[in-house]
Design an enzyme around this catalytic site. Sequence first.
Site, PDB file in Angstrom:
ATOM      1  N   CYS B 160       0.827  -1.216   0.000  1.00  0.00           N
ATOM      2  CA  CYS B 160       0.000   0.000   0.000  1.00  0.00           C
ATOM      3  C   CYS B 160       0.858   1.262   0.000  1.00  0.00           C
ATOM      4  CB  CYS B 160      -0.941   0.009   1.182  1.00  0.00           C
ATOM      5  SG  CYS B 160      -2.261  -1.206   1.032  1.00  0.00           S
ATOM      6  N   HIS B 161       1.750   1.381   0.992  1.00  0.00           N
ATOM      7  CA  HIS B 161       2.529   2.612   1.094  1.00  0.00           C
ATOM      8  C   HIS B 161       4.011   2.364   1.277  1.00  0.00           C
ATOM      9  CE1 HIS B 161      -1.631   3.551   2.344  1.00  0.00           C
ATOM     10  NE2 HIS B 161      -1.450   4.535   1.473  1.00  0.00           N
ATOM     11  N   GLY B 162       4.452   1.147   0.945  1.00  0.00           N
ATOM     12  CA  GLY B 162       5.886   0.875   0.889  1.00  0.00           C
ATOM     13  C   GLY B 162       6.588   0.678   2.211  1.00  0.00           C
TER      14      GLY B 162
END
Lengths: 423, 196
Positions: B160-162
Amino acid sequence: MAGLHKSEFANPVVNWVDTRLPIFTFMQKEYGTFPTPKNFNYLWNFGALLMVNLMIMIVTGIFLAMNYQPNVATAFDSVQHIMRDVNYGWLLRYVHQNGASMFFIVVFIHIFRGMYYGSYKAPRELLWMFGVTLLLLMMATAFMGYVLPWGQMSYWGATVITNLFSAFPIVGGPIVTWLWGGFSVDNPTLNRFFSLHYLLPFVITGVSFLHVAALHITGSNNPLGIDVKSPQDTLPFHPYYTAKDSVGLCVYLLVFALIVFFAPGMLGDPLNSVPANPLQTPAEIVPEWYFLPFYAILRSVPSKLGGVLMMFGSIAVLFVLPWLDTSKIRSARFRPVYRQLIWVWVLSVIVLGMVGGHRPEGIWVVLGRVATAYYFLHFLVILPVLGKLERPLPLPESISRPVLSLGGGPLPGGATAKPMEKV
Amino acid sequence: MADTSVVARDMANLGIAPAKTHVADPTKRDFLKLIQLAGAAIGVGAIAWPFINSMNPSKDVLAVSSLEVDLTPIVVGQGITVLWRGKPIFVRHRTPKEIEEATSVTMAQLSDPATDASRTQPGEAQWIVLVGICTHLGCIPVGNKPTDARGEWGGWFCPCHGSQYDTSGRVRHGPAPANLAVPPYAFESPTKIKIG
């Protein structure tokens, strides 16, 4: 006319709100200083009890709906899940289930109060008709609620009651199919019953407000059935009747608690603990106790359409009761014959209730027919004729008069002669 | 409303003698009001509690809140995901190299410092059990399968956001604020754990 309300409340926050939306003034006027006849007996508690009962049903119902599943595959199990697994689920369900019975006990007494003291007569006809509407809504709500646990009685009750509409020629069949959403009571039926069972209590709440609004226009009737003539005849609603209602409420809650905690299954049918089976009708099928008199009327008429019409007619006749009763005297206290006959009518309803609980065999068939005939005779013949023939007792000149002369304590002779000076 | 003079007159009419010292005592009135208020509060609370508690997990939900996992099919280097209390649980059989990476990190390198020993059971360093929910915004990181993208630290990578987690499930990079949570679990036998 638009404009701010001139509030008389000292508290600045209350005053600020009241100036913009005078709810505090409204409450003060309608439930605080509201002039109420000073001779109420405890039968005048039951309207307030109904309001409390409605709130109990709505709150417990909302919490039950959080765990109930309106699907034929899971409905029965979800109710068992509520009873066994959900924290206090047994309490919520027993309060809701027995709350329906309490609701009908209270409403039947409330209706009897209205009939005994002539509360339906002018100018309270519309108030009475709202009341009959509320009874019908209650019956519809109770019936659909009883279907939701999806036991044998739920299923066959739903089948029988929806089939009532099949009695009507030509349109009957399509109406029943439409009610079911299929060709038998099934999942679509259960879904829509759940939806409506959730909706109708809020409709009841709305109509109750109309009922109470109409009451606050005409003012309450009273055990003497005579109009309020002067402020001496009234008391402010608070604290006098809030206190009296509280006493009645305690007794009501005591009875309610006794049933819920000590005999929660007393008024229910054990057959509804058997899951619904569309392939087998139970050997003994009876509705809940509060429908028994109407069920007895249905069975007493040896014609399908006739029975259905008579059953609906037994409620419909209440709508026109204010015009069937030709007597101008409200309270049965001053109607020596009506005072006896109202009890015969009550007896006919009780007999019908007993007939509804027995198989239609032998004496029960005869009793059912006699009681059904009397039920309608009372409204359609006795009341119109009695009002013309009966010689009523003399009415007291005011509410204050008998209160002071009957039970005011040892009053000096001079005081009874001039009661107006007393208060 | 009845004022005191009317009450006094009524009492006189009824032949009741007024109390000798009838002095208004506001502290008594306050006491009664407090008793009344406290009684009402207890009553409302007692009635409200069953309703509030009915929204807590029911007995059947609590009954399925523990889960046994058989470890024998999980080969070294492989991880599996099981469902416990509606959440994904990662159970990973770490390689010696992964254990070495997890234990050799100094606390200064971690944004949420925790030793690898505090996240595994004593003597069972090859097994790491984690709640597979990214502590950022609740996505499920990838990395259980050796073929998954595991990020630079060889643990898990949140798509999703690394956010990136190491082989001990500790956050090493990205917006996630905390390490992957370790659920309560115990070894019932060397090849079986009980979560919850």
